[in-house]
Enzyme design. Structure first.
Site, short mmCIF file in Angstrom:
data_model
loop_
_atom_site.label_atom_id
_atom_site.label_comp_id
_atom_site.label_asym_id
_atom_site.label_seq_id
_atom_site.Cartn_x
_atom_site.Cartn_y
_atom_site.Cartn_z
N LYS A 111 50.32 40.68 35.50
CA LYS A 111 50.79 40.94 36.87
C LYS A 111 49.62 40.61 37.80
O LYS A 111 48.66 41.36 37.90
CB LYS A 111 51.22 42.39 37.01
CG LYS A 111 51.82 42.71 38.37
CD LYS A 111 52.49 44.08 38.34
CE LYS A 111 53.24 44.38 39.63
NZ LYS A 111 52.40 44.38 40.80
N GLU A 167 52.69 33.96 42.81
CA GLU A 167 51.71 34.82 43.46
C GLU A 167 50.52 33.98 43.96
O GLU A 167 49.96 33.20 43.19
CB GLU A 167 51.22 35.86 42.43
CG GLU A 167 50.60 37.08 43.03
CD GLU A 167 51.61 38.15 43.45
OE1 GLU A 167 52.83 37.88 43.44
OE2 GLU A 167 51.16 39.25 43.80
S1 IVH Z 1 58.31 38.87 38.58
C1 IVH Z 1 62.21 40.58 40.70
N1 IVH Z 1 56.01 38.27 37.54
O1 IVH Z 1 54.42 41.83 41.55
C2 IVH Z 1 60.75 40.64 40.78
N2 IVH Z 1 56.03 39.39 39.62
O2 IVH Z 1 56.90 44.08 42.66
C3 IVH Z 1 60.17 39.40 40.28
N3 IVH Z 1 53.81 39.79 40.57
O3 IVH Z 1 55.38 41.30 44.62
C4 IVH Z 1 58.74 39.51 40.14
N4 IVH Z 1 52.67 38.84 38.94
O4 IVH Z 1 54.78 39.13 43.60
C5 IVH Z 1 56.65 38.85 38.56
N5 IVH Z 1 54.05 37.62 36.50
C6 IVH Z 1 54.68 38.19 37.52
C7 IVH Z 1 53.98 38.75 38.62
C8 IVH Z 1 54.70 39.35 39.66
C9 IVH Z 1 52.60 39.46 40.12
C10 IVH Z 1 54.08 40.52 41.84
C11 IVH Z 1 55.23 40.02 42.63
C12 IVH Z 1 55.81 41.23 43.32
C13 IVH Z 1 55.23 42.36 42.55
C14 IVH Z 1 56.31 43.16 41.86
#
Ligand code: IVH
Length: 663
Positions: A111, A167
């Site tokens: 993440k 991101e």
């Molecule tokens: S999937 C439906 N994958 O984490 C949500 N999010 O609240 C889809 N983020 O602001 C998000 N790394 O920008 C996903 N590998 C990753 C991620 C990621 C960072 C961020 C995303 C969002 C927050 C989740």
């Protein structure tokens, strides 16, 4: 000619991809620059041949006035968070319950701790980059997005339409270099890479964004065409299209596989060159994702596991005291430099005397540091076992470290302060606040220059700034005539700042930017504010007793008033244009929300207009809203207003209505 241009574009884009996405450059910077120069030259002579994906198009715009709001085709949801293995097990068990007897597979990913971005590509060309915003609508920041070198301007395949989500982030080296530069310029350093990323994406000048060297990882793919059937394949497809996809991920069949990945990266996290704040776990099959669906906020097929803040252990060499502009003394720990969450930490705040006592922090101690979601690292606790035998309990000094005046304990705020108005540290703090970007915005008047001006006695208060001469400034050490002139120009320009900014810039206790605006809107001039009795100031909506008392006391003080008089003499705005009292106030009593983009006014301007016409601008639609002005691309707020039966005017109708009312 067009052949050579096409060849250069293709070649440069390939080199760029190898450099920014694959981290494997194949030519030197110098050779790259040479080809780039040839392309710039050819394009200058044949502007009609400029291709949309030419690398020269990464930084094109000059000042962008305002970012238009656009609606996301599919809302950008966020992830539900878990903080323990038990919660993660619950998630996995819930998925199994919802999909009984189905084989399940998950993808575990890092993440990335940055800022979410949506990219729209049409026929393989980057069309738009949009922030998450409120999830329903975001800001179109395309010119800034184009400066991110790892985001391809053209995909390797001309997919008719696709959306990529991912991101934007800053790696540790870039972040450290950027903050070092900011400190050198007397600007406030950013608290962490995420804040720096988000600040950078909102800059109005794409050339400045380009200097920030942002990076990107793609994590979601959507196209109306034939789709791969798993998330893992989506990731591979994006990589094949030339997008940067984070390599650290795992296919997991069981909760134990997931937990192993979570633990592995908790350990390896400090080795990464960018911040992660957890792990994201996603159901791999798209069919299963759709079966699971989503709540209003979160998908049910994915979850995040959040790591706790990173900690580090180091030696506390000494406790220094900082004097803030309001005289508050803040103790700061000077530390043996240590790596924490990717950056080097040399100092940590100790908040106040009480905190030092409560945690029994002593000079010479070994301490545990933590960088929470926010700004400056803090000392979590002392490692008592490592305390030197001769360490003594810290005694808070009784006099100001800057001016030696006796310190006073401020019962109401747990603060200890220096109440000497002549204290050099406070004067410096005040001047820096006055010059800061959200106050008078005097460029070039940074920390170092303020030090010099006060130490050399050229400036004793903010009123003296406007009396500075070119000779005086140019006579200072390390100050070239050109920079001296720039400072004078910036001072001159600051006289145009509106009254509410001046009121805020004075740095009066409790008078923040919003309060200053409210006061300026009501009283319209410094003179009137000074004559108004305390109770009358307090009667203004949103102004409390402490604020009223503070402004009243400040203006009644003759030394303070002398500063105001100096500003008046210099031509600084001490009044706002009050609409004549007989001016029509067609919006009197109305609570107004503006949504979408208006063509005649910017955000700030239209709010000022609403106030001038007697209305109260607010940002969200509720039952209390009485009027909604809906510009281009108005989305969720408009819909909500319709739902609540609130009067909605589009821009043209609003103008017509105003004219009708004689405004
Ligand atoms: S999937 C439906 N994958 O984490 C949500 N999010 O609240 C889809 N983020 O602001 C998000 N790394 O920008 C996903 N590998 C990753 C991620 C990621 C960072 C961020 C995303 C969002 C927050 C989740």
């Amino acid at each position: 000619m067009s052949n050579r241009i096409a060849q250069l574009v293709a070649e440069l884009n390939e080199y760029n991809y190898r450099y920014a996405v694959l981290n494997a450059p194949v030519i030197s910077d110098r050779a790259y620059d040479e080809l780039m120069r040839e392309l710039i030259d050819l394009e200058a002579r044949h502007p009609e041949l400029i291709q949309p994906d030419s690398p020269t198009q990464r930084v094109t715009s000059d000042l962008t006035q305002q970012f238009p709001t656009v609606q996301h085709d599919v809302p950008m949801l966020s992830l539900d968070n878990t903080y323990s293995e038990a919660e993660l097990r619950d998630f996995e068990a819930r998925v199994r319950r919802e999909l009984p007897n189905e084989a399940l597979e998950y993808v575990s990913e890092l993440k990335i701790d940055g800022v979410a971005l949506s990219l729209i590509y049409e026929n393989g060309l980057l069309l738009r980059g949009v922030t998450r915003g409120n999830g329903v609508q975001g800001e179109d920041i395309t010119p800034n997005v184009k400066t991110i070198r790892s985001i391809p301007l053209r995909l390797s395949d001309a997919v008719p339409f696709c959306e990529i989500r991912g991101e934007v982030y800053l790696d540790h080296n870039t972040f450290d270099a950027m903050n070092a530069q900011r400190e050198k310029n007397g600007e406030n350093p950013f608290a962490n890479p995420r804040n720096a990323t988000s600040g950078s994406l909102k800059l109005q000048d794409a050339r400045l964004v380009a200097e920030r060297r942002l990076s990107f990882f793609a994590y979601a793919f959507r196209t109306p065409d034939a789709q791969p059937s798993t998330h893992a394949e989506h990731l591979e497809r994006m990589a094949a299209l030339g997008l940067p996809v984070n390599p650290h991920r795992a296919l997991c069949d069981t909760i134990d596989d997931i937990l192993a990945f979570v633990r592995e990266w908790e350990e390896k996290r400090p080795t990464l060159s960018y911040d992660i704040d957890g792990i994201v776990i996603k159901v791999n099959s798209i069919v299963q994702q759709n079966k699971l669906g989503a709540t209003a906020k979160n998908p049910r097929w994915a979850i995040s596991y959040k790591y706790s803040a990173e900690q580090a252990e180091t030696a506390l060499h000494g406790i220094a005291l900082q004097v803030g502009r309001t005289g508050v003394i803040t103790p700061v720990a000077n530390l043996e430099p240590v790596q924490l969450a990717g950056t080097t930490v040399k100092r940590a705040t100790l908040h106040n005397a009480e905190e030092i006592q409560r945690k029994d922090i002593r000079e010479g101690d070994t301490v545990i540091l933590e960088k929470g979601g926010d700004v400056i690292p803090k000392v979590v606790r002392v490692v008592k076992a490592k305390r030197p035998k001769d360490a003594v309990a810290y005694v808070f000094p009784e006099t100001c470290p800057a001016c030696e005046a006796p310190l006073v304990e401020d019962e109401s705020e747990v603060a200890i302060r220096c109440v000497n108005p002549q204290c050099a540290a406070q004067i410096k703090g005040n001047i820096r606040h006055f010059a800061s970007r959200t106050a008078m915005d005097i460029e070039g008047l940074g920390k170092a220059l303020v030090e010099q001006l006060v130490d050399s006695d050229l400036v004793r208060d903010v009123g003296d700034l406007y009396g500075l001469t070119l000779e005086q400034l140019a006579g200072l050490e390390r100050m070239a005539e050109k920079s001296a002139q720039n400072v004078l120009d910036a001072l001159e320009a600051s006289k145009e700042q509106p009254f509410h900014r001046v009121l805020f810039a004075l740095g009066i206790r409790h008078i923040g930017a919003t309060v200053a605006r409210t006061l300026a809107d009501h009283f319209h001039s410094m003179d009137r504010l000074r004559e108004t009795p305390c109770e009358e100031i307090e009667a203004v909506h949103e102004i409390g007793g402490a604020i009223a008392e503070s402004i009243h006391t400040y203006l009644a003080d003759k030394d303070n008033w002398a500063i105001v008089e100096k500003l008046r003499k210099a031509g600084v705005a001490l009044a706002s244009e009050a609409p004549a009292d007989d001016a029509p106030k067609p919006l009197a009593g109305k609570t107004v929300v503006v949504t979408g983009t208006l063509s005649r006014w910017g955000r700030q301007q239209v709010q000022d207009l609403i106030r001038a016409l007697g209305g109260t601008p607010t940002s969200s639609v509720s039952k209390k809203t009485t009027l909604v002005i809906a510009g281009e691309n108005a989305g969720a707020k408009r819909a909500k207003a319709e739902h609540l039966g609130i009067e909605i005017l589009d821009e043209a109708a609003f103008v017509e209505w105003l004219e009708d009312k004689g405004a």
